[in-house]
Motif scaffolding. Sequence first.
Motif, PDB file in Angstrom:
ATOM      1  N   SER A  48      56.359  20.223 122.825  1.00  0.00           N
ATOM      2  CA  SER A  48      57.215  21.291 122.092  1.00  0.00           C
ATOM      3  C   SER A  48      58.627  20.970 122.520  1.00  0.00           C
ATOM      4  N   THR A  50      63.201  21.942 121.376  1.00  0.00           N
ATOM      5  CA  THR A  50      64.147  22.576 120.696  1.00  0.00           C
ATOM      6  C   THR A  50      65.458  21.622 120.565  1.00  0.00           C
ATOM      7  N   SER A 159      60.732  24.699 117.595  1.00  0.00           N
ATOM      8  CA  SER A 159      61.047  26.264 117.407  1.00  0.00           C
ATOM      9  C   SER A 159      62.342  26.314 116.868  1.00  0.00           C
ATOM     10  N   THR A 161      65.052  29.829 115.652  1.00  0.00           N
ATOM     11  CA  THR A 161      65.407  31.422 115.716  1.00  0.00           C
ATOM     12  C   THR A 161      65.530  32.009 114.235  1.00  0.00           C
ATOM     13  N   ALA A 168      61.373  33.882 117.461  1.00  0.00           N
ATOM     14  CA  ALA A 168      61.280  32.593 117.490  1.00  0.00           C
ATOM     15  C   ALA A 168      59.946  32.147 116.557  1.00  0.00           C
ATOM     16  N   ARG A 169      60.538  31.112 115.528  1.00  0.00           N
ATOM     17  CA  ARG A 169      59.410  30.607 114.535  1.00  0.00           C
ATOM     18  C   ARG A 169      59.050  29.157 115.182  1.00  0.00           C
ATOM     19  N   VAL A 170      57.794  29.030 115.177  1.00  0.00           N
ATOM     20  CA  VAL A 170      57.304  27.718 115.867  1.00  0.00           C
ATOM     21  C   VAL A 170      56.708  27.069 114.613  1.00  0.00           C
ATOM     22  N   SER A 184      66.466  23.877 114.085  1.00  0.00           N
ATOM     23  CA  SER A 184      66.377  24.089 115.462  1.00  0.00           C
ATOM     24  C   SER A 184      67.413  23.565 116.256  1.00  0.00           C
ATOM     25  N   GLY A 204      66.936  26.954 117.994  1.00  0.00           N
ATOM     26  CA  GLY A 204      65.623  27.476 118.640  1.00  0.00           C
ATOM     27  C   GLY A 204      65.756  27.908 120.015  1.00  0.00           C
ATOM     28  N   GLY A 208      63.720  30.211 122.691  1.00  0.00           N
ATOM     29  CA  GLY A 208      62.530  29.292 123.472  1.00  0.00           C
ATOM     30  C   GLY A 208      63.491  28.128 123.694  1.00  0.00           C
ATOM     31  N   VAL A 211      59.621  26.395 123.591  1.00  0.00           N
ATOM     32  CA  VAL A 211      58.794  27.670 123.782  1.00  0.00           C
ATOM     33  C   VAL A 211      57.441  26.583 124.580  1.00  0.00           C
TER      34      VAL A 211
END
Length: 347
Positions: A48, A50, A159, A161, A168-170, A184, A204, A208, A211
């Motif tokens: 994960s 960012t 992630s 924003t 948050a959009r993943v 991101s 992001g 997160g 995240v």
Amino acid sequence: MSAKKVAAGKPPKMINVALQGGGSHGAFTWGVLDRLLEDGRISFEAISGTSAGAMNAVVVADGIMKGGPDGARQALEDFWQAVGREGAKSPIQRSLLNMFTGDWSLESSPSYLFFDHLTRLISPYELNPLNHNPLRDLLEAQIDFDRVIACDKIKLFVSATNVHSGRARVFTCDEITADVVMASACLPFMFQAVEIDGVPYWDGGYMGNPVLFPFFNACASSDVVLVQINPIERKTTPRTAREILNRVNEIAFNSSLLKELRAIEFVARLIDEGKLDSSDYKEVLLHRVDGGEEMLALPASSKVNAELAFLIHLRDIGRAAASRWLEESFDRIGKESSVDIRTLFGG
């Protein structure tokens, strides 16, 4: 004897890796990943990331698809070398005084101070109406996004924003494009929001950094290794306007991470007390790699310093930090956390 020979005949331990953003300080993460990939006893189930962490994550996925762990190490080397070459072209450079004293900051750089002040007065829509960003060209030149989208060797979570909703959009592997990575890493005072399917996104890190929740349902491994760039705690009180702004940004970019860490600790405590059924809830084993005092001492302005010598310096700090973590915590993987969230993060 090399680590790979030591690991021969034994399956690697599977971990999930969480990569923070932090501009040029992402080269510290390069060093951490390089050392973990070199070790041979560890395999990444998912990453994960960012901002700069997302860039590192995508580069690793592309490299692994091309040539396994060694391919990922080479891809990271190529990417950050390219960042250094672009950095040499930037109008924002260290002052002669900083170079003479070995100070990696840009606090005395006239060009940095000018652009920093300008971004506080003029929006990127006014300052850069054509929305030119050389980082996009670098990403597209260094990363085969078709190969990333087809990646089946590692799970990716990037992630950003959502500007409209603040959520948050993943994005997962099959969705990741250059636009997603740019979204991101989109700092709103420096760059125009990146639109994806008509929706504008900013960095992001606001929601997160990075995240963690995608790991819980999508991954078999319980181990999460947080590669921390942004300090959560500082012992000194900021006094200057620049120091205050830097600390405000650190707190803002760590707030969502702290909430997730506290939730992890809360669930673990309820499981230990028998108030939650461990068969219904996943216990997360948390680990952390950070640069200690060396990274803590770097001022915020150095996140904009893309000199190759500085990036290599950060890589070396990252490799050393990862080596220490492997020596101290490798045997805990799959068994227990190597950090106590309650004491480390004030949980």
